[in-house]
Enzyme design. Sequence first.
Site, PDB file in Angstrom:
ATOM      1  N   ASN A  37      29.829 -50.565 -29.190  1.00  0.00           N
ATOM      2  CA  ASN A  37      29.343 -49.863 -30.378  1.00  0.00           C
ATOM      3  C   ASN A  37      28.714 -48.507 -30.035  1.00  0.00           C
ATOM      4  OD1 ASN A  37      28.692 -49.532 -33.043  1.00  0.00           O
ATOM      5  ND2 ASN A  37      27.095 -51.105 -33.099  1.00  0.00           N
ATOM      6  N   HIS A 122      21.974 -63.439 -41.088  1.00  0.00           N
ATOM      7  CA  HIS A 122      20.939 -62.391 -41.085  1.00  0.00           C
ATOM      8  C   HIS A 122      20.308 -62.252 -42.462  1.00  0.00           C
ATOM      9  CE1 HIS A 122      23.170 -60.071 -37.650  1.00  0.00           C
ATOM     10  NE2 HIS A 122      22.718 -61.246 -37.269  1.00  0.00           N
ATOM     11  N   ARG A 147      18.054 -65.550 -39.341  1.00  0.00           N
ATOM     12  CA  ARG A 147      17.247 -64.555 -38.627  1.00  0.00           C
ATOM     13  C   ARG A 147      16.555 -63.692 -39.667  1.00  0.00           C
ATOM     14  NH1 ARG A 147      19.793 -59.443 -35.477  1.00  0.00           N
ATOM     15  NH2 ARG A 147      19.687 -58.629 -37.594  1.00  0.00           N
ATOM     16  N   TYR A 159      14.481 -51.989 -37.494  1.00  0.00           N
ATOM     17  CA  TYR A 159      15.698 -52.615 -37.006  1.00  0.00           C
ATOM     18  C   TYR A 159      16.144 -53.780 -37.910  1.00  0.00           C
ATOM     19  CZ  TYR A 159      18.828 -55.680 -34.777  1.00  0.00           C
ATOM     20  OH  TYR A 159      19.916 -56.486 -34.580  1.00  0.00           O
ATOM     21  N   ASP A 212      14.364 -60.969 -34.153  1.00  0.00           N
ATOM     22  CA  ASP A 212      14.828 -60.091 -33.079  1.00  0.00           C
ATOM     23  C   ASP A 212      13.859 -58.921 -32.947  1.00  0.00           C
ATOM     24  OD1 ASP A 212      16.287 -58.564 -31.303  1.00  0.00           O
ATOM     25  OD2 ASP A 212      18.205 -58.833 -32.344  1.00  0.00           O
ATOM     26  N   HIS A 214      14.176 -56.653 -30.666  1.00  0.00           N
ATOM     27  CA  HIS A 214      15.053 -55.543 -30.279  1.00  0.00           C
ATOM     28  C   HIS A 214      14.459 -54.635 -29.209  1.00  0.00           C
ATOM     29  CE1 HIS A 214      18.863 -53.485 -31.657  1.00  0.00           C
ATOM     30  NE2 HIS A 214      19.136 -54.776 -31.635  1.00  0.00           N
ATOM     31  N   GLU A 238      13.861 -63.104 -30.051  1.00  0.00           N
ATOM     32  CA  GLU A 238      14.934 -62.495 -29.262  1.00  0.00           C
ATOM     33  C   GLU A 238      14.527 -61.123 -28.723  1.00  0.00           C
ATOM     34  OE1 GLU A 238      18.519 -61.956 -31.505  1.00  0.00           O
ATOM     35  OE2 GLU A 238      19.429 -60.706 -29.962  1.00  0.00           O
ATOM     36  N   GLU A 264      21.837 -59.790 -24.878  1.00  0.00           N
ATOM     37  CA  GLU A 264      23.021 -59.195 -25.515  1.00  0.00           C
ATOM     38  C   GLU A 264      23.465 -57.916 -24.824  1.00  0.00           C
ATOM     39  OE1 GLU A 264      21.417 -58.737 -29.498  1.00  0.00           O
ATOM     40  OE2 GLU A 264      21.296 -56.576 -29.248  1.00  0.00           O
ATOM     41  N   ARG A 285      22.184 -64.763 -24.448  1.00  0.00           N
ATOM     42  CA  ARG A 285      22.753 -64.147 -25.656  1.00  0.00           C
ATOM     43  C   ARG A 285      24.008 -63.317 -25.420  1.00  0.00           C
ATOM     44  NH1 ARG A 285      22.940 -64.288 -30.087  1.00  0.00           N
ATOM     45  NH2 ARG A 285      22.024 -62.419 -30.951  1.00  0.00           N
ATOM     46  N   HIS A 314      26.074 -63.501 -28.729  1.00  0.00           N
ATOM     47  CA  HIS A 314      25.834 -62.388 -29.645  1.00  0.00           C
ATOM     48  C   HIS A 314      26.994 -62.314 -30.640  1.00  0.00           C
ATOM     49  CE1 HIS A 314      25.122 -57.719 -29.729  1.00  0.00           C
ATOM     50  NE2 HIS A 314      24.327 -58.321 -30.586  1.00  0.00           N
ATOM     51  N   ASP A 318      29.642 -55.798 -34.898  1.00  0.00           N
ATOM     52  CA  ASP A 318      30.365 -54.929 -33.958  1.00  0.00           C
ATOM     53  C   ASP A 318      31.108 -55.692 -32.863  1.00  0.00           C
ATOM     54  OD1 ASP A 318      27.257 -54.725 -33.713  1.00  0.00           O
ATOM     55  OD2 ASP A 318      27.904 -54.375 -31.651  1.00  0.00           O
ATOM     56  N   GLU A 341      25.469 -66.788 -33.557  1.00  0.00           N
ATOM     57  CA  GLU A 341      25.175 -65.759 -34.559  1.00  0.00           C
ATOM     58  C   GLU A 341      26.475 -65.412 -35.274  1.00  0.00           C
ATOM     59  OE1 GLU A 341      24.164 -61.964 -32.844  1.00  0.00           O
ATOM     60  OE2 GLU A 341      23.029 -61.349 -34.618  1.00  0.00           O
ATOM     61  N   TRP A 404      15.424 -48.603 -29.326  1.00  0.00           N
ATOM     62  CA  TRP A 404      15.909 -48.985 -30.665  1.00  0.00           C
ATOM     63  C   TRP A 404      16.275 -50.449 -30.684  1.00  0.00           C
ATOM     64  CZ3 TRP A 404      20.593 -50.748 -32.848  1.00  0.00           C
ATOM     65  CH2 TRP A 404      20.511 -50.887 -34.260  1.00  0.00           C
TER      66      TRP A 404
HETATM   67  O1  KDG Z   1      25.418 -52.687 -31.463  1.00  0.00           O
HETATM   68  C1  KDG Z   1      24.108 -53.157 -31.541  1.00  0.00           C
HETATM   69  C2  KDG Z   1      24.075 -54.458 -32.305  1.00  0.00           C
HETATM   70  O2  KDG Z   1      25.029 -55.327 -31.783  1.00  0.00           O
HETATM   71  C3  KDG Z   1      22.727 -55.125 -32.244  1.00  0.00           C
HETATM   72  O3  KDG Z   1      21.800 -54.300 -32.875  1.00  0.00           O
HETATM   73  C4  KDG Z   1      22.759 -56.482 -32.946  1.00  0.00           C
HETATM   74  O4  KDG Z   1      20.687 -57.132 -31.900  1.00  0.00           O
HETATM   75  C5  KDG Z   1      21.699 -57.434 -32.494  1.00  0.00           C
HETATM   76  C6  KDG Z   1      21.912 -58.865 -32.795  1.00  0.00           C
HETATM   77  O5  KDG Z   1      21.129 -59.670 -32.302  1.00  0.00           O
HETATM   78  O6  KDG Z   1      22.864 -59.166 -33.499  1.00  0.00           O
HETATM   79 MG    MG Z   2      19.832 -58.894 -30.924  1.00  0.00          MG
END
Ligand code: KDG
Ligand code: MG
Length: 404
Positions: A37, A122, A147, A159, A212, A214, A238, A264, A285, A314, A318, A341, A404
Amino acid sequence: MKIVDAKVVVTSPGRNFVTLKLTTDEGVTGLGDATLNGRELAVVGYLEEHVVPLLIGRDPHRVEDTWQYLYRGAYWRRGPVTMAAIAAVDTALWDIKAKVAGLPLYQLLGGPSRERLRTYGHANGRDLPELLDSVRARLAEGYPAVRIQSGVPGLESVYGVHVTDGVGAPVLHQRALPLVENWDTDAYLRHIPGVFEAVRAEFGPELPLLHDAHHRLTPNQAARLARDLEAYRPYWLEDCTPAENQEGLRLVRRHSTTPLAIGEVFNTLHDYQALITEQLIDYVRSSVTHFGGVTPLRKLFDFAAQYQVKGAPHGPEDISPVGTAAALHLDLAAHNFGIQEYAGHTPLTEEVFPHAYAFADGHLHPGDEPGLGVELDEGLAAAHPYEPAYLPVNRLKDGSVHDW
Ligand code: KDG
Ligand code: MG
């Protein structure tokens, strides 16, 4: 049998996907997902310039040998671009092998260990009422676990809380230049425990809730959050700390029994070595797509199983339907599968990639077509060409860049 053609297809039916298609001299084809991605074309270049010439004439049945050849043979190993490219080759070879055998891939991986795969969906909301509505919507769709990601007072974007372009499409991942989000860790840490409390009050103690972070917290901040959430019994927290800082998980673990999921953005089993052997995490993940394929992800699952750590690939939007299907076959076969997920894909993406896997009653099954059970409609894919796109970047209030 020999590989006679290797083609890289880039398409954007709502977001970009990179797919490798291998064809053998006997007319059998195999697909692999190589989508990274925001950096898609780097993998296209790696595949087209450096990998495709090595594949022509090779025996597609030599899956392990081809993986080792591409991984060790390049000398420059690991990294997301390399491992996404190798993943696509490995997945396409497994697809071919299973098609030739006339079996769904999960049968070659040991056969089913379960009837179906539990998923999580989600739920996102700019504020609490919106989040509660979103949880209700996921439950109505049948998801058995959710989530939860929430806006934080004072922050414009957080996020997972998708903004849309006015016609309903999430714009987070499709922009000529990265969207800039803002972040304040203290505000987030003050807000999130109350979000869990409210969701528990509304939906009761049994619904598995995931969150998450992140990669946005220091180990000390992550330890505090893990401890503060403990009373609400999250299914997992996560990516609580940046993935590079694996030692940080020791501190989090020392302070809390909140289950931890990570990985991930990891590319190889080596990234997990200490985390698994020291039992610092509960779920791995990694996806097939970013971990070098089915071959190494299966090894990771087996390694993790020795420490009672479970596999939870994961599965955001994407990961293409090809990468999704590959994960589902492994999930069905692996004894230590935990949860999958599943964000689903746009209807157009589903048309570009017709597939045998199915989502019903909150569970997935890879289907029983030989191979992965995914096709690629190349005509439709060509009608939706690549669009430049970036993930967002994140800045603190003083203007400095944050994870991010
Ligand atoms: O490309 C980034 C995403 O795959 C990510 O932000 C998704 O953290 C993510 C998740 O747990 O699905
Ligand atoms: Mg994630």
